[in-house]
Design an enzyme around this catalytic site. Structure first.
Site, PDB file in Angstrom:
ATOM      1  N   GLY A  27      52.090 -87.817  74.860  1.00 42.57           N
ATOM      2  CA  GLY A  27      50.724 -87.545  74.421  1.00 42.57           C
ATOM      3  C   GLY A  27      50.099 -86.393  75.191  1.00 42.57           C
ATOM      4  O   GLY A  27      50.820 -85.566  75.757  1.00 42.57           O
ATOM      5  N   HIS A  33      53.836 -78.882  72.642  1.00 46.06           N
ATOM      6  CA  HIS A  33      54.209 -80.010  71.779  1.00 46.06           C
ATOM      7  C   HIS A  33      54.061 -79.620  70.301  1.00 46.06           C
ATOM      8  O   HIS A  33      54.892 -79.982  69.467  1.00 46.06           O
ATOM      9  CB  HIS A  33      53.298 -81.208  72.035  1.00 46.06           C
ATOM     10  N   GLN A 149      65.959 -82.396  81.861  1.00 44.54           N
ATOM     11  CA  GLN A 149      65.798 -83.498  80.905  1.00 44.54           C
ATOM     12  C   GLN A 149      66.568 -83.209  79.609  1.00 44.54           C
ATOM     13  O   GLN A 149      67.236 -84.094  79.059  1.00 44.54           O
ATOM     14  CB  GLN A 149      64.313 -83.698  80.598  1.00 44.54           C
ATOM     15  N   SER A 181      51.767 -77.504  80.173  1.00 39.69           N
ATOM     16  CA  SER A 181      52.133 -78.849  80.609  1.00 39.69           C
ATOM     17  C   SER A 181      50.892 -79.725  80.545  1.00 39.69           C
ATOM     18  O   SER A 181      49.780 -79.250  80.800  1.00 39.69           O
ATOM     19  CB  SER A 181      52.655 -78.807  82.047  1.00 39.69           C
ATOM     20  N   ARG A 183      50.105 -81.722  82.598  1.00 37.13           N
ATOM     21  CA  ARG A 183      49.584 -81.837  83.965  1.00 37.13           C
ATOM     22  C   ARG A 183      48.668 -80.665  84.343  1.00 37.13           C
ATOM     23  O   ARG A 183      47.953 -80.740  85.331  1.00 37.13           O
ATOM     24  CB  ARG A 183      50.724 -81.900  84.962  1.00 37.13           C
TER      25      ARG A 183
HETATM   26  P1  AMP Z   1      55.948 -84.630  77.601  1.00 32.21           P
HETATM   27  O1  AMP Z   1      54.846 -85.152  76.745  1.00 32.21           O
HETATM   28  O2  AMP Z   1      55.478 -83.791  78.738  1.00 32.21           O
HETATM   29  O3  AMP Z   1      56.925 -85.706  77.981  1.00 32.21           O
HETATM   30  O4  AMP Z   1      56.762 -83.617  76.698  1.00 32.21           O
HETATM   31  C1  AMP Z   1      57.244 -83.986  75.435  1.00 32.21           C
HETATM   32  C2  AMP Z   1      58.192 -82.941  74.930  1.00 32.21           C
HETATM   33  O5  AMP Z   1      57.515 -81.686  74.845  1.00 32.21           O
HETATM   34  C3  AMP Z   1      59.379 -82.720  75.875  1.00 32.21           C
HETATM   35  O6  AMP Z   1      60.556 -82.515  75.109  1.00 32.21           O
HETATM   36  C4  AMP Z   1      58.984 -81.475  76.631  1.00 32.21           C
HETATM   37  O7  AMP Z   1      60.088 -80.738  77.108  1.00 32.21           O
HETATM   38  C5  AMP Z   1      58.245 -80.706  75.553  1.00 32.21           C
HETATM   39  N1  AMP Z   1      57.347 -79.722  76.158  1.00 32.21           N
HETATM   40  C6  AMP Z   1      56.431 -79.943  77.137  1.00 32.21           C
HETATM   41  N2  AMP Z   1      55.826 -78.796  77.482  1.00 32.21           N
HETATM   42  C7  AMP Z   1      56.393 -77.817  76.721  1.00 32.21           C
HETATM   43  C8  AMP Z   1      56.214 -76.399  76.617  1.00 32.21           C
HETATM   44  N3  AMP Z   1      55.322 -75.751  77.386  1.00 32.21           N
HETATM   45  N4  AMP Z   1      56.965 -75.732  75.732  1.00 32.21           N
HETATM   46  C9  AMP Z   1      57.884 -76.384  74.952  1.00 32.21           C
HETATM   47  N5  AMP Z   1      58.093 -77.706  74.993  1.00 32.21           N
HETATM   48  C10 AMP Z   1      57.365 -78.418  75.864  1.00 32.21           C
END
Ligand code: AMP
Length: 278
Positions: A27, A33, A149, A181, A183
């Site tokens: 989320g 995303h 990951q 991110s 974060r």
């Molecule tokens: P998360 O919600 O942070 O667990 O991320 C969910 C998915 O989105 C994961 O496959 C991440 O690698 C991808 N993701 C997160 N940030 C980015 C980004 N800046 N660019 C591309 N994919 C992303």
């Protein structure tokens, strides 16, 4: 508007026999995303976004407690990017009482993020297994932003013969280069400025490799120099093989620079490809 469902039976009922693309997330959606959702929507009959803040992949309880959550916002923006279905299970649906299985991916999870966050990849591998078996997608989309990951998920998917294919997608960045991110919202304006050193280091190493620098020591020195800024605490900076994630002695095709650093109490990671693929 996307349909929101909370259990496996509802996911299956909503998808029927359709070929589905799954975008697993925790989320707090941002443009990174959304790029994954758009790609899934372009390549599949139906697009499923999963939103699950997976407690088992957090090493720090405070990190879990502070993780940003806003399902209404996520549903709205996911729908605008092409998601048909949002699967937002409560913890007890993913981990029912008595849940007894954990999934360990050996070797690939020992170093880097695995060393800094014990148990993290066990949580990731377990939840990805549950999600892929719940949704049974034709394709699942993961970001290169979390490079280790992605490598771990590809191995998990292959070894456990999980459904569909795994599709890796390029990292989406802010204008100044910082990888998006969830974060990043926790960075103070000052820390946000400091954090730009991370992509600068990545691009400096990528430029140097592009100019023909082949010595790993020199590439690391170039990266480290860009990371010497007040308020940035470097965890690791390395050049690794994109398949094994082992540090490489010399630049190989597809090698990656990977970095993790803490800025203003927020741990950030990034990576870029260095080796030229032949
Ligand atoms: P998360 O919600 O942070 O667990 O991320 C969910 C998915 O989105 C994961 O496959 C991440 O690698 C991808 N993701 C997160 N940030 C980015 C980004 N800046 N660019 C591309 N994919 C992303």
């Amino acid at each position: 508007m996307a349909t929101v469902v909370h259990d496996v039976a509802a996911v299956r009922a909503a998808l029927g026999d359709a070929e589905a693309g799954l975008v697993p997330t925790m989320g707090a959606l941002h443009a990174g995303h959304l790029a994954l959702i758009r790609r899934a929507a372009a390549e599949n009959q139906r697009t499923v976004l999963s939103v699950f803040v997976n407690p088992t992949q957090f090493f720090e309880p405070l990190d879990l407690a502070r993780y940003p959550r806003d399902l209404d916002h996520d549903v709205t923006v996911a729908a605008s990017a092409g998601a048909d279905l949002v699967y937002a299970p409560p913890v007890e649906v993913v981990y029912p009482p008595g849940f007894a299985v954990t999934v360990d991916v050996a070797r690939l999870t020992e170093a880097w993020e695995g060393a800094s966050r014990p148990g993290h990849f066990r949580g990731v591998a377990t939840v990805v297994s549950v999600l892929l078996n719940s949704v049974r997608p034709a394709r699942s989309y993961f970001g290169e932003k979390d490079f280790q990951q992605l490598v771990v998920v590809r191995r998990l998917h292959r070894d456990l013969v999980l459904p569909g294919e795994i599709v890796g997608c390029p990292t989406v960045r802010d204008e100044d280069g910082l990888a998006l991110s969830s974060r990043n919202v926790r960075l103070s304006p000052e820390a946000r400025q400091t954090a730009v050193a991370i992509p600068r280091a990545m691009f400096a190493m990528q430029d140097a490799a592009g100019r023909g620098v082949r010595s790993i020591e020199r590439l690391i020195t170039i990266g480290r120099r860009a990371l010497i800024v007040p308020g940035l605490d470097l965890d690791y900076l390395a050049v690794v093989d994109a398949g094994s994630l082992a540090a490489v002695p010399r630049l190989t095709p597809g090698a990656r620079a990977i970095v993790a650093a803490t800025v203003g109490g927020v741990r950030l990671i990034d990576n870029v490809e260095l080796g030229v693929r032949r």
